[in-house]
Design a protein around this motif. Structure first.
Motif, PDB file in Angstrom:
ATOM      1  N   VAL A  50      -5.964  -1.965  -2.257  1.00 13.51           N
ATOM      2  CA  VAL A  50      -7.350  -2.194  -1.868  1.00 13.51           C
ATOM      3  C   VAL A  50      -7.558  -3.657  -1.463  1.00 13.51           C
ATOM      4  CG1 VAL A  50      -8.265  -0.374  -3.369  1.00 13.51           C
ATOM      5  CG2 VAL A  50      -7.970  -2.689  -4.271  1.00 13.51           C
ATOM      6  N   GLU A  51      -8.734  -3.927  -0.873  1.00 12.14           N
ATOM      7  CA  GLU A  51      -9.147  -5.312  -0.647  1.00 12.14           C
ATOM      8  C   GLU A  51      -9.677  -5.835  -1.976  1.00 12.14           C
ATOM      9  OE1 GLU A  51     -11.572  -6.119   2.740  1.00 12.14           O
ATOM     10  OE2 GLU A  51     -10.687  -4.467   3.887  1.00 12.14           O
ATOM     11  N   GLN A  52      -8.965  -6.797  -2.542  1.00 16.76           N
ATOM     12  CA  GLN A  52      -9.159  -7.144  -3.938  1.00 16.76           C
ATOM     13  C   GLN A  52     -10.547  -7.697  -4.241  1.00 16.76           C
ATOM     14  OE1 GLN A  52      -5.787  -9.674  -4.771  1.00 16.76           O
ATOM     15  NE2 GLN A  52      -4.339  -7.975  -4.601  1.00 16.76           N
ATOM     16  N   TRP A 100      -4.129  -8.369 -13.030  1.00 17.53           N
ATOM     17  CA  TRP A 100      -4.046  -7.138 -12.245  1.00 17.53           C
ATOM     18  C   TRP A 100      -3.081  -7.308 -11.080  1.00 17.53           C
ATOM     19  CZ3 TRP A 100      -9.595  -4.670 -11.538  1.00 17.53           C
ATOM     20  CH2 TRP A 100     -10.122  -4.403 -12.799  1.00 17.53           C
ATOM     21  N   ARG A 101      -2.927  -8.533 -10.614  1.00 19.94           N
ATOM     22  CA  ARG A 101      -2.033  -8.788  -9.474  1.00 19.94           C
ATOM     23  C   ARG A 101      -0.566  -8.844  -9.887  1.00 19.94           C
ATOM     24  NH1 ARG A 101      -6.058 -12.651  -9.260  1.00 19.94           N
ATOM     25  NH2 ARG A 101      -7.621 -12.356  -7.621  1.00 19.94           N
ATOM     26  N   SER A 102      -0.312  -8.902 -11.178  1.00 17.22           N
ATOM     27  CA  SER A 102       1.051  -9.090 -11.666  1.00 17.22           C
ATOM     28  C   SER A 102       1.931  -7.916 -11.295  1.00 17.22           C
ATOM     29  CB  SER A 102       1.042  -9.268 -13.193  1.00 17.22           C
ATOM     30  OG  SER A 102       2.357  -9.331 -13.691  1.00 17.22           O
ATOM     31  N   GLN A 103       3.128  -8.229 -10.818  1.00 17.17           N
ATOM     32  CA  GLN A 103       4.107  -7.200 -10.481  1.00 17.17           C
ATOM     33  C   GLN A 103       5.039  -6.877 -11.644  1.00 17.17           C
ATOM     34  OE1 GLN A 103       3.930  -5.602  -7.515  1.00 17.17           O
ATOM     35  NE2 GLN A 103       2.120  -6.868  -7.167  1.00 17.17           N
ATOM     36  N   GLU A 104       4.862  -7.588 -12.753  1.00 15.91           N
ATOM     37  CA  GLU A 104       5.720  -7.353 -13.905  1.00 15.91           C
ATOM     38  C   GLU A 104       5.410  -5.997 -14.533  1.00 15.91           C
ATOM     39  OE1 GLU A 104       5.222 -10.508 -16.642  1.00 15.91           O
ATOM     40  OE2 GLU A 104       5.708 -12.091 -15.201  1.00 15.91           O
ATOM     41  N   GLU A 105       6.440  -5.334 -15.013  1.00 13.97           N
ATOM     42  CA  GLU A 105       6.243  -4.063 -15.687  1.00 13.97           C
ATOM     43  C   GLU A 105       5.603  -4.293 -17.046  1.00 13.97           C
ATOM     44  OE1 GLU A 105       9.583  -1.544 -15.959  1.00 13.97           O
ATOM     45  OE2 GLU A 105      10.033  -1.585 -13.818  1.00 13.97           O
ATOM     46  N   ILE A 106       4.652  -3.436 -17.392  1.00 17.29           N
ATOM     47  CA  ILE A 106       4.016  -3.529 -18.698  1.00 17.29           C
ATOM     48  C   ILE A 106       4.528  -2.406 -19.581  1.00 17.29           C
ATOM     49  CG2 ILE A 106       1.933  -4.631 -17.800  1.00 17.29           C
ATOM     50  CD1 ILE A 106       0.572  -1.927 -17.868  1.00 17.29           C
ATOM     51  N   PHE A 154     -10.294   3.720 -16.772  1.00 13.42           N
ATOM     52  CA  PHE A 154     -10.641   4.163 -15.426  1.00 13.42           C
ATOM     53  C   PHE A 154      -9.554   3.840 -14.397  1.00 13.42           C
ATOM     54  CE2 PHE A 154     -15.407   3.462 -16.526  1.00 13.42           C
ATOM     55  CZ  PHE A 154     -15.390   4.601 -17.315  1.00 13.42           C
ATOM     56  N   SER A 155      -8.414   3.286 -14.854  1.00 10.19           N
ATOM     57  CA  SER A 155      -7.257   2.996 -13.982  1.00 10.19           C
ATOM     58  C   SER A 155      -7.575   1.984 -12.881  1.00 10.19           C
ATOM     59  CB  SER A 155      -6.713   4.284 -13.341  1.00 10.19           C
ATOM     60  OG  SER A 155      -6.219   5.157 -14.322  1.00 10.19           O
ATOM     61  N   HIS A 156      -8.487   1.069 -13.126  1.00 12.51           N
ATOM     62  CA  HIS A 156      -8.850   0.091 -12.107  1.00 12.51           C
ATOM     63  C   HIS A 156      -7.704  -0.867 -11.801  1.00 12.51           C
ATOM     64  CE1 HIS A 156     -13.384   0.683 -13.150  1.00 12.51           C
ATOM     65  NE2 HIS A 156     -12.904   1.623 -12.371  1.00 12.51           N
ATOM     66  N   ARG A 157      -6.938  -1.237 -12.824  1.00 18.61           N
ATOM     67  CA  ARG A 157      -5.849  -2.193 -12.619  1.00 18.61           C
ATOM     68  C   ARG A 157      -4.763  -1.630 -11.711  1.00 18.61           C
ATOM     69  NH1 ARG A 157      -0.674  -3.306 -14.218  1.00 18.61           N
ATOM     70  NH2 ARG A 157      -0.180  -5.491 -14.651  1.00 18.61           N
ATOM     71  N   PHE A 158      -4.525  -0.337 -11.788  1.00 15.43           N
ATOM     72  CA  PHE A 158      -3.345   0.239 -11.158  1.00 15.43           C
ATOM     73  C   PHE A 158      -3.541   0.553  -9.676  1.00 15.43           C
ATOM     74  CE2 PHE A 158      -3.152   1.335 -15.686  1.00 15.43           C
ATOM     75  CZ  PHE A 158      -1.988   0.673 -16.014  1.00 15.43           C
ATOM     76  N   ARG A 159      -4.723   0.254  -9.120  1.00 17.59           N
ATOM     77  CA  ARG A 159      -4.941   0.465  -7.689  1.00 17.59           C
ATOM     78  C   ARG A 159      -5.101  -0.851  -6.948  1.00 17.59           C
ATOM     79  NH1 ARG A 159      -9.518   5.103  -8.676  1.00 17.59           N
ATOM     80  NH2 ARG A 159      -8.331   6.230 -10.249  1.00 17.59           N
ATOM     81  N   TYR A 160      -4.773  -1.943  -7.606  1.00 17.85           N
ATOM     82  CA  TYR A 160      -5.087  -3.268  -7.076  1.00 17.85           C
ATOM     83  C   TYR A 160      -4.301  -3.607  -5.815  1.00 17.85           C
ATOM     84  CZ  TYR A 160      -7.446  -7.708  -8.033  1.00 17.85           C
ATOM     85  OH  TYR A 160      -8.296  -8.773  -7.988  1.00 17.85           O
ATOM     86  N   CYS A 209     -12.266 -17.480 -21.029  1.00 19.71           N
ATOM     87  CA  CYS A 209     -12.480 -16.119 -20.540  1.00 19.71           C
ATOM     88  C   CYS A 209     -11.639 -15.133 -21.341  1.00 19.71           C
ATOM     89  CB  CYS A 209     -12.115 -16.021 -19.058  1.00 19.71           C
ATOM     90  SG  CYS A 209     -10.372 -16.360 -18.715  1.00 19.71           S
ATOM     91  N   MET A 210     -11.673 -13.864 -20.901  1.00 19.49           N
ATOM     92  CA  MET A 210     -10.771 -12.819 -21.385  1.00 19.49           C
ATOM     93  C   MET A 210     -10.023 -12.256 -20.181  1.00 19.49           C
ATOM     94  SD  MET A 210     -12.814 -10.553 -24.218  1.00 19.49           S
ATOM     95  CE  MET A 210     -13.522 -11.276 -25.694  1.00 19.49           C
ATOM     96  N   ALA A 211      -8.834 -11.726 -20.447  1.00 22.28           N
ATOM     97  CA  ALA A 211      -8.038 -11.099 -19.385  1.00 22.28           C
ATOM     98  C   ALA A 211      -7.107 -10.080 -20.019  1.00 22.28           C
ATOM     99  CB  ALA A 211      -7.230 -12.141 -18.609  1.00 22.28           C
ATOM    100  N   CYS A 212      -6.733  -9.069 -19.245  1.00 26.40           N
ATOM    101  CA  CYS A 212      -5.868  -8.007 -19.778  1.00 26.40           C
ATOM    102  C   CYS A 212      -4.786  -7.677 -18.759  1.00 26.40           C
ATOM    103  CB  CYS A 212      -6.697  -6.760 -20.088  1.00 26.40           C
ATOM    104  SG  CYS A 212      -5.742  -5.410 -20.804  1.00 26.40           S
ATOM    105  N   ASP A 213      -3.559  -7.455 -19.249  1.00 26.25           N
ATOM    106  CA  ASP A 213      -2.443  -7.114 -18.364  1.00 26.25           C
ATOM    107  C   ASP A 213      -2.068  -5.638 -18.431  1.00 26.25           C
ATOM    108  OD1 ASP A 213      -1.259  -6.877 -20.827  1.00 26.25           O
ATOM    109  OD2 ASP A 213       0.297  -8.382 -20.486  1.00 26.25           O
ATOM    110  N   GLY A 214      -2.898  -4.837 -19.102  1.00 31.06           N
ATOM    111  CA  GLY A 214      -2.595  -3.423 -19.246  1.00 31.06           C
ATOM    112  C   GLY A 214      -2.123  -3.057 -20.629  1.00 31.06           C
ATOM    113  N   ARG A 215      -1.798  -4.049 -21.426  1.00 30.35           N
ATOM    114  CA  ARG A 215      -1.360  -3.831 -22.804  1.00 30.35           C
ATOM    115  C   ARG A 215      -2.019  -4.829 -23.751  1.00 30.35           C
ATOM    116  NH1 ARG A 215      -0.098  -0.924 -27.170  1.00 30.35           N
ATOM    117  NH2 ARG A 215       1.649  -1.732 -28.381  1.00 30.35           N
TER     118      ARG A 215
END
Length: 459
Positions: free
Chosen positions: A123-125, A204-210, A114-120, A75-81
């Protein structure tokens, strides 16, 4: 599709068997992996260049997203960076359908814009995952250049057409609210996943700072929105992109903080512990028995709400239960001891094209009585001006000592006053609507979504 699924299953089965078996020629295996990774890097670069060539307004966002091989499988995945990808997966998908990698690359990039990651975390995921994917796929379909066209596009377009009819729009926020109201059964979830899934949202669930924060991505989104007007020649194909960018760059406020604009400085009758010195107090008790040297102050100067007005647009488009939910939400925020003085003067004014009723609230009992026994009057056309004229009359009659604010709950289809009053005004709308006239520049407009009021109704 069955043949492709069979070939894919054989591919992964054979690959897993090879990985499990000890490889006698480790040098050959390393060289093979190096070539696979190098070829995948070239494919990812081709995808990036294709997006850059067709969508020049995304150049800043593309420059900040770094493709990184590894850390994910299949797959592919992104952490914001970083955009993590499996090199073998990339080559397999590219061989099956060359446009798929460019499509996935753009899909991930639009999630960030679209800032989808930052509202995770708000919301109900499960619903948000699906809503975000559908919003992005709709935008990709509307952008529509050859390098991102895929075999499932026609089927996706049909599903999105019906979703737009049901949800009222195809931003992630609208689709998410639709899922919240209607739910999503197992079969529907399976169908939608097969159509719209492109990347996993595990990071998207990660609490680590990017390294790139939400505020930085918001600035990038604003830059994209500006560049879009410069580079895009055909506005018909960018409607969804514009709406999602507008949602991503929208200012979001705490409703409670906005209501604090209505506070005034005054003396509240209660012990002021901040200015009370226990040393002198206890010393007096120990020396003189029951005679303290310093008594605590019995008042404290604070900013609290003393007077304000809630105006209800009771035209036909504002439903009774929604109006009551808005009242409960607003009053529950303000009625706490930290916000209200003990003596209050709140007016609930009902108006469509004329004043229908005015209920004065001085305590919780008055409000509870109104919620149980009060009736919603009106249901005619909408005119905002009578409320402002009525409040001006009450001020002249001395009904208010220092009126700080008016909250007007409405659908927005009415005639606004031209003159700015001497108190703050908030127009609270139930939902965004591009067709209504904007409020005057001296008023604050907020959108109170259905789901917020639905929670209040449940309570």
């Amino acid at each position: 599709r069955d043949k492709q699924a069979f070939v894919s299953a054989c591919f992964w089965s054979e690959r897993n068997q090879v990985l499990k078996q000890p490889e006698p020629n480790t040098g050959y295996e390393k060289e093979k992996n190096r070539k696979i990774e190098a070829l995948a890097v070239r494919v990812m670069k081709l995808a990036r260049d294709s997006i850059m060539m067709h969508l020049r307004f995304l150049d800043t966002a593309l420059a900040l997203l770094v493709p990184v091989p590894g850390r994910v499988s299949g797959c592919m995945a992104c952490d914001g960076r970083n955009l993590y990808y499996d090199p073998v997966f990339v080559l397999q998908k590219y061989q099956e359908e060359p446009a798929s990698i460019t499509h996935m690359y753009l899909h991930v990039l639009l999630h960030l814009i679209f800032s989808h990651r930052f509202r995770y975390d708000q919301v109900e995921q499960e619903y948000w995952d699906m809503a975000a994917d559908m919003a992005v796929e709709n935008t990709i379909l509307e952008i529509g250049f050859p390098d991102i066209a895929m075999r499932q596009d026609e089927e996706r377009a049909r599903k999105l057409h019906w979703m737009k009819m049901d949800a009222g729009g195809l931003t992630a926020e609208k689709i998410y609210r639709y899922f919240k109201r209607s739910g999503m059964g197992p079969l529907e979830k399976q169908e939608l996943t097969a159509l719209f899934f492109q990347d996993t949202h595990m990071y998207w669930r990660s609490q680590e700072e990017i390294s790139i924060s939400q505020e930085q991505w918001k600035k990038i989104s604003e830059r994209v929105k500006t560049d879009l007007k410069t580079f895009s020649q055909d506005k018909n194909h960018s409607e969804s992109l514009e709406k999602n960018l507008a949602e991503a760059t929208r200012e979001r406020y705490d409703y409670g903080e906005l209501l604090r604009r209505f506070t005034v400085m005054g003396e509240d009758i209660r012990v002021n512990e901040d200015e009370f010195d226990y040393i002198y107090y206890t010393y007096g008790l120990s020396v003189y028995g029951n005679l303290p040297l310093v008594e605590p102050l019995e008042y404290k100067e604070e900013h609290k709400v003393k007077e304000f007005v809630i105006a209800l647009d009771t035209s036909a488009s504002c439903r009774g239960e929604v109006v009551r939910a808005f009242l409960r939400k607003t009053y529950s925020i303000l009625k706490g001891t930290e916000n209200f003085f003990h003596q209050i003067n709140v007016h609930i004014v009902q108006c469509d094209n004329d004043i229908r009723s005015d209920t004065k609230i001085t305590c919780d009992r008055d409000f509870d009585r109104f919620m149980k026994e009060g009736k919603i009057h009106g249901f005619g056309a909408t005119d905002f001006r009578p409320v402002f004229l009525y409040l001006e009359k009450l001020q002249q009659e001395g009904e208010f000592e220092n009126l700080k604010g008016l909250i007007y709950f409405t659908d927005g289809y009415g005639i606004y006053p031209e003159t700015m009053p001497d108190y703050d005004v908030i127009f609270a709308f139930l939902d965004e609507d591009d067709n209504r006239m904007p409020p005057p520049p001296w008023a604050v407009s907020v959108i109170l979504y259905d789901d917020m009021l639905e929670e209040e109704q449940k309570e």
